[in-house]
Design a protein around this motif. Structure first.
Motif, short mmCIF file in Angstrom:
data_model
loop_
_atom_site.label_atom_id
_atom_site.label_comp_id
_atom_site.label_asym_id
_atom_site.label_seq_id
_atom_site.Cartn_x
_atom_site.Cartn_y
_atom_site.Cartn_z
N GLY A 1 0.82 -1.21 0.00
CA GLY A 1 0.00 0.00 0.00
C GLY A 1 0.84 1.25 0.00
N ARG A 2 0.28 2.30 -0.54
CA ARG A 2 0.97 3.58 -0.55
C ARG A 2 1.12 4.12 0.86
NH1 ARG A 2 -2.16 7.16 -5.08
NH2 ARG A 2 -3.36 5.43 -5.94
N ALA A 3 1.95 5.14 1.01
CA ALA A 3 2.12 5.79 2.30
C ALA A 3 0.77 6.32 2.79
CB ALA A 3 3.12 6.95 2.18
N ASN A 4 0.54 6.20 4.09
CA ASN A 4 -0.70 6.68 4.72
C ASN A 4 -1.94 5.92 4.27
OD1 ASN A 4 0.70 8.78 6.13
ND2 ASN A 4 0.72 9.97 4.22
N ALA B 1 -0.71 -15.14 2.40
CA ALA B 1 -1.76 -14.22 1.94
C ALA B 1 -1.15 -12.87 1.63
CB ALA B 1 -2.86 -14.07 2.99
N ILE B 2 -1.85 -12.10 0.79
CA ILE B 2 -1.43 -10.74 0.44
C ILE B 2 -2.60 -9.80 0.70
CG2 ILE B 2 -0.68 -9.20 -1.42
CD1 ILE B 2 0.47 -11.70 -2.82
N TRP B 3 -2.33 -8.73 1.44
CA TRP B 3 -3.31 -7.67 1.65
C TRP B 3 -2.86 -6.45 0.85
CZ3 TRP B 3 -3.40 -8.22 7.72
CH2 TRP B 3 -4.13 -9.39 8.05
N PHE B 4 -3.63 -6.10 -0.14
CA PHE B 4 -3.31 -4.97 -1.02
C PHE B 4 -4.18 -3.79 -0.61
CE2 PHE B 4 -3.02 -2.32 -4.68
CZ PHE B 4 -1.87 -2.65 -5.36
N ASP C 1 0.22 -13.15 -12.15
CA ASP C 1 -0.23 -14.09 -11.13
C ASP C 1 0.61 -13.95 -9.87
OD1 ASP C 1 1.86 -16.46 -10.78
OD2 ASP C 1 1.84 -15.91 -12.91
N THR C 2 0.07 -14.44 -8.77
CA THR C 2 0.75 -14.33 -7.47
C THR C 2 1.11 -15.71 -6.93
OG1 THR C 2 -1.41 -14.23 -6.37
CG2 THR C 2 -0.32 -12.14 -6.88
N ALA C 3 1.41 -16.63 -7.82
CA ALA C 3 1.87 -17.98 -7.43
C ALA C 3 0.89 -18.65 -6.47
CB ALA C 3 3.27 -17.90 -6.81
N ASP C 4 -0.41 -18.48 -6.73
CA ASP C 4 -1.49 -19.09 -5.94
C ASP C 4 -1.61 -18.53 -4.52
OD1 ASP C 4 -2.30 -20.78 -8.02
OD2 ASP C 4 -0.80 -22.28 -7.48
N VAL C 5 -0.93 -17.44 -4.23
CA VAL C 5 -1.11 -16.79 -2.94
C VAL C 5 -2.37 -15.93 -3.02
CG1 VAL C 5 -0.14 -15.22 -1.21
CG2 VAL C 5 1.38 -16.71 -2.56
N PRO C 6 -3.36 -16.16 -2.16
CA PRO C 6 -4.61 -15.39 -2.24
C PRO C 6 -4.41 -13.92 -1.91
CG PRO C 6 -4.57 -16.72 -0.25
CD PRO C 6 -3.39 -17.15 -1.07
N VAL C 7 -5.05 -13.06 -2.71
CA VAL C 7 -4.95 -11.62 -2.52
C VAL C 7 -6.28 -11.07 -2.04
CG1 VAL C 7 -4.45 -9.40 -3.62
CG2 VAL C 7 -3.23 -11.47 -4.36
N VAL C 8 -6.23 -10.26 -1.00
CA VAL C 8 -7.40 -9.55 -0.50
C VAL C 8 -7.13 -8.05 -0.68
CG1 VAL C 8 -8.89 -9.05 1.48
CG2 VAL C 8 -7.86 -11.34 1.22
N VAL C 9 -7.99 -7.38 -1.43
CA VAL C 9 -7.86 -5.93 -1.57
C VAL C 9 -8.58 -5.26 -0.40
CG1 VAL C 9 -8.56 -3.91 -2.91
CG2 VAL C 9 -7.56 -5.89 -4.06
#
Length: 264
Positions: free
Chosen positions: A17-20, A113-116, A137-145
């Motif tokens: 994530g961006r700053a702030n 997991a990845i939190w975007f 792709d993220t190599a099957d790592v689930p992404v949550v926005v």
């Protein structure tokens, strides 16, 4: 559960994530610690010096491989700077890190997991560099926005509509317009990418002590396909007690079904 805990006692998350964008607040809420709690270094459990940490940030030094956790937590976090417009190098660093973690033989060393995080207190919509993340792709790592500061979008809409005194009807108008902007400028654009996230969460009023973002834990559990990893995540998270109850009830239901099938 005891078997996976023996081989993988921690749950590893990359937060982008961006700053702030509210990343630090999210980590503190999920780990159920207050805002003054300092992170610790896994293994040595040596507290970071806040003054040194601040100077480091001011100089712009950053390493995605650094591990971040909090006292009494079994989360390990990796923090990445946001993918700003034209930040090709950061984009490559992130995906290289994801691929390297996916190739680890130890499950504990894997990225789980990845939190975007996307802040909504900025008048700019998503930048192309951010959207580009979802075209690989993220190599099957689930992404949550995680759309943070949704309340800032509501305030901006109220200001655009010249609403001074909020009435029941004007609140309906604000909510409707904010939802339309959210769908058009944020959610819709991400979901139309080549590799959309497994789950999406909107957070607001995160500055309040009582706000614990249980929906993030719930949607992260939904995004995890692997049963053992999902159970591990549920046991590690500390901000959603109902999720623990739901998982326990689900396991009881599954066991009951198996017993019924075997005994029939």
């Amino acid at each position: 559960m005891s078997k996976i805990r023996a081989t993988c006692p921690v749950f590893r998350v990359l937060i982008i994530g961006r700053a702030n964008a509210g990343k630090t607040t999210i980590l503190q809420k999920v780990c159920n610690v207050d805002k003054d709690t300092e992170p610790v270094v896994p293994g040595s459990y040596t507290l970071f010096q806040v003054s040194l940490s601040n100077r480091w940030r001011q100089r712009g030094r950053h390493d995605i491989t650094n591990q971040i956790t909090y006292p009494d937590s079994r989360f390990i976090f990796h923090d990445s700077r946001g993918i700003e417009a034209g930040s090709v190098d950061e984009f490559q660093i992130i995906h290289k890190f994801i691929r390297e973690r996916a190739s680890k033989t130890s499950l504990a060393e894997h990225l789980h997991a990845i939190w975007f995080c996307v802040s909504m207190d900025n008048t700019r919509p998503l930048v192309e560099a951010e959207l580009a993340f979802f075209n690989e792709d993220t190599a099957d790592v689930p992404v949550v926005v995680v759309f943070t500061k949704y309340d800032a979008l509501l305030d901006r809409v109220a200001n655009d509509l010249d609403i001074i005194d909020m009435t029941e009807q004007s609140q309906v108008d604000v909510d409707k317009e904010a939802e339309a902007r959210y769908q058009e400028r944020y959610h819709g654009r991400i979901m139309r990418t080549a590799n959309p996230p497994k789950a999406v969460v909107r957070l607001q009023e995160m500055d309040k002590v009582e706000t614990q973002c249980p929906e993030l834990s719930e949607q992260t559990a939904v995004a995890i396909d692997d049963l053992s990893l999902r159970q591990l995540f549920v046991s590690v998270q500390q901000n959603n007690i109902y999720l623990c109850m739901q998982e326990a009830a689900r396991q009881v239901h599954v066991l009951s079904y198996i017993c019924y099938f075997v005994c029939s």
